[in-house]
Design an enzyme around this catalytic site. Structure first.
Site, PDB file in Angstrom:
ATOM      1  CG  HIS A   1      -1.744   1.280   1.548  1.00  0.00           C
ATOM      2  ND1 HIS A   1      -2.704   1.990   0.871  1.00  0.00           N
ATOM      3  CD2 HIS A   1      -1.478   2.366   2.820  1.00  0.00           C
ATOM      4  CE1 HIS A   1      -2.925   2.934   1.254  1.00  0.00           C
ATOM      5  NE2 HIS A   1      -2.184   3.480   2.330  1.00  0.00           N
TER       6      HIS A   1
ATOM      7  CG  HIS B   1       1.125   6.881   4.230  1.00  0.00           C
ATOM      8  ND1 HIS B   1       1.965   6.390   2.799  1.00  0.00           N
ATOM      9  CD2 HIS B   1       0.047   7.151   4.384  1.00  0.00           C
ATOM     10  CE1 HIS B   1       0.620   5.316   2.937  1.00  0.00           C
ATOM     11  NE2 HIS B   1      -0.418   5.752   3.611  1.00  0.00           N
TER      12      HIS B   1
ATOM     13  CD  GLU C   1      -2.924   5.685  10.823  1.00  0.00           C
ATOM     14  OE1 GLU C   1      -2.683   6.480   9.831  1.00  0.00           O
ATOM     15  OE2 GLU C   1      -4.937   6.301  11.132  1.00  0.00           O
ATOM     16  CG  ASP C   2      -1.200   2.383  10.394  1.00  0.00           C
ATOM     17  OD1 ASP C   2      -2.171   2.214  11.333  1.00  0.00           O
ATOM     18  OD2 ASP C   2      -1.597   1.979   9.014  1.00  0.00           O
TER      19      ASP C   2
ATOM     20  CG  ASP D   1      -3.306   7.058   2.503  1.00  0.00           C
ATOM     21  OD1 ASP D   1      -3.099   5.779   2.459  1.00  0.00           O
ATOM     22  OD2 ASP D   1      -4.266   7.038   3.271  1.00  0.00           O
TER      23      ASP D   1
ATOM     24  CG  ASP E   1     -18.323  15.713 -23.543  1.00  0.00           C
ATOM     25  OD1 ASP E   1     -18.973  14.985 -23.825  1.00  0.00           O
ATOM     26  OD2 ASP E   1     -17.708  15.887 -22.601  1.00  0.00           O
TER      27      ASP E   1
HETATM   28 MN    MN Z   1      -2.071   5.219   4.022  1.00  0.00          MN
END
Ligand code: MN
Length: 486
Positions: A47, A71, A75-76, A137, A258
């Site tokens: 990811h 990123h 957090e993880d 993300d 279009d």
């Molecule tokens: Mn993420």
């Protein structure tokens, strides 16, 4: 495991320190996420790798690409801020922290979402790079929706369509917008997606053939006139925007010209108009379909000439004509201003001015009612905007449906507070008259005039409403004060 070389290859001959930075971020993220998996069963690192890759594809700098890799680390994983700071320094940690801050609230119902959004928008005004990382993300998350629980799927898909894609559009990240919509549309509206896809599939092939035939003739005509093109190609309309258009026309496909449009990229603005001239002298343009977005760009800065013509052999065709710079701006938008690749760098403009609406968002008085805030954001900033001119030729950017009152307050609070009426294109109009794109509006001011309660209903922008409310507050304060004095 995906190779870091795949990302480095996207940078045009980067210096060693940039290559090292990207390799370091790649290794750091891989180690930090070691052992974690996503719903798909893939390593979590996949990811963050994709997030970084999308940023590299946008031409973002190695700093931003590194932040893309990192990123989700704070957090993880167990990695501390200090560890990241020691390895990558303040700037990258700052970016990661901002992205993390936006991500701390996961999708737990609309109220929480709005809270998240609020942080989101406030932070973007400080650093555009944070929002671009967040969009990358989200793009990968939207592209892997098939692994998400069905009840969550729809919510994330809708959020992507209603919040993230319009935001990408506002920043004129045309490429991202299209990809976000493509990924989310099937999960947000499965039936509609299927129907739209069938319509598209049914006519795509013949449309393409028609276009190729037309392109061949157009090239000949342009050559006769010695007009050089840099690039001629065509783009197929994204299914989600096709569906939106179908909705607008009650499903009448014959009114959509279009589905596939020819794009002619030329060297400069003069050539744009020259190409338009050649087209119109050889084919009949459809009335009301000639759009000069070069002289009057769209609110997100999009520039191009559009025309729809009637051909005998190929039916109705839309042609879009623009310069290479306009093309890059349309595809990469705000990202082009931070681009690493020389090629993507557009002339440095005053970003603040161009993206003034972001500042406007930041200064909005947020009330505690999250729903109202969301409505306000969606209403004011995500709907199409209208450009209204002052008699002096200044442009005021307003949301669709805005009235003379809104215009008056956007020009100046004093003018708003004492507005008596307006002149739209020279014609006297009441304060509640709705303004349209390209209108010239003049406010008739009377010192004796002052706001009435009705104005709050007439005003469409939060800004005007707040200013009217403020007037009443001041007035009642003044009344109290007077009583005290007398
Ligand atoms: Mn993420």
């Amino acid at each position: 495991m995906p190779e870091v070389q795949d990302i480095i290859a996207l940078l045009p001959s980067p210096p060693k320190k940039d290559v090292d930075l990207i390799i370091d971020a790649y290794n750091f993220a891989q180690k930090a996420h070691d052992g974690q998996t996503r719903k798909s069963g893939e390593p979590y690192f996949i990811h963050v790798f994709h997030t970084a890759k999308y940023l590299a594809e946008l031409g973002m700098s190695p700093t931003v690409i590194a932040a893309g890799f990192l990123h989700d680390v704070l957090e993880d994983t167990d990695t501390t801020e200090k560890e990241m700071q020691d390895a990558f320094g303040e700037e990258i940690v700052g970016l990661v922290k901002s992205v993390t801050k936006l991500g701390t609230v996961k999708y737990k119902g609309i109220e929480r979402n709005v809270e998240n959004l609020r942080k989101f928008f406030i932070s973007i005004a400080d650093d555009f790079r944070v929002i671009i990382i967040k969009l990358a993300d989200r793009l990968h998350n939207a592209e892997t929706l098939q692994y998400v629980r069905p009840d969550k799927q729809r919510r994330i898909a809708l959020e992507t369509l209603e919040i993230y894609a319009p935001l990408a559009n506002r920043l004129s990240l045309g490429k991202f917008r299209g990809r976000l919509e493509d990924a989310a549309f099937p999960y947000a509206y499965p039936k509609e997606y299927k129907a739209t896809k069938e319509i598209m599939d049914a006519r795509k092939e013949s449309d393409e053939q028609n276009l190729q035939e037309f392109e061949r003739i157009l090239r000949e005509k342009l050559e006769e006139e010695h007009i050089k093109t840099i690039h001629v190609d065509y783009r197929t309309k994204h299914l989600y925007s096709l569906w939106n258009k179908l909705k607008k026309y009650n499903g009448d496909m014959t009114r959509i010209y279009d589905v596939i449009a020819l794009r002619v990229i030329v060297k400069n603005v003069e050539d744009c108009y020259a190409v338009l001239g050649v087209i119109h002298s050889n084919w009949k343009p459809l009335p009301g379909r000639i759009k000069d977005y070069i002289a009057l760009p769209k609110p997100n800065g999009y520039q191009s000439l559009h025309t729809t013509i009637l051909t005998r052999r190929s039916g109705i065709i839309e042609v879009q004509i623009r310069t290479e710079e306009m093309h890059i701006e349309a595809e990469y938008g705000i990202a082009a201003h931070f681009a690493y690749k020389e090629k993507l760098k557009v002339e440095k403009k005053d970003l603040r001015k161009e993206y003034e609406w972001i500042d406007e968002l930041k200064h909005l008085q947020y009330n505690n009612d999250s729903k109202a805030f969301l409505e306000n954001i969606k209403g004011d900033f995500f709907k199409s905007r209208v450009f209204v001119f002052t008699p002096k030729g200044d442009v005021i950017d307003l949301p669709e449906g805005a009235t003379v009152i809104d215009f008056a307050y956007h020009v100046h609070t004093d003018i708003g507070d004492h507005a008596q009426g307006g002149k739209i294109n020279g014609k006297f109009s009441p304060l509640h008259a709705v303004l349209h794109n390209g209108d010239i509006c003049e406010i008739v001011v009377n010192k004796q005039s002052k706001p009435s309660q009705k104005w709050i209903e007439h005003a469409k922008t939060m800004m005007a409403r707040n200013k009217i409310q403020k007037h009443f507050k001041n007035e009642s304060l003044l009344d109290k004060f007077k009583k005290y004095l007398l």
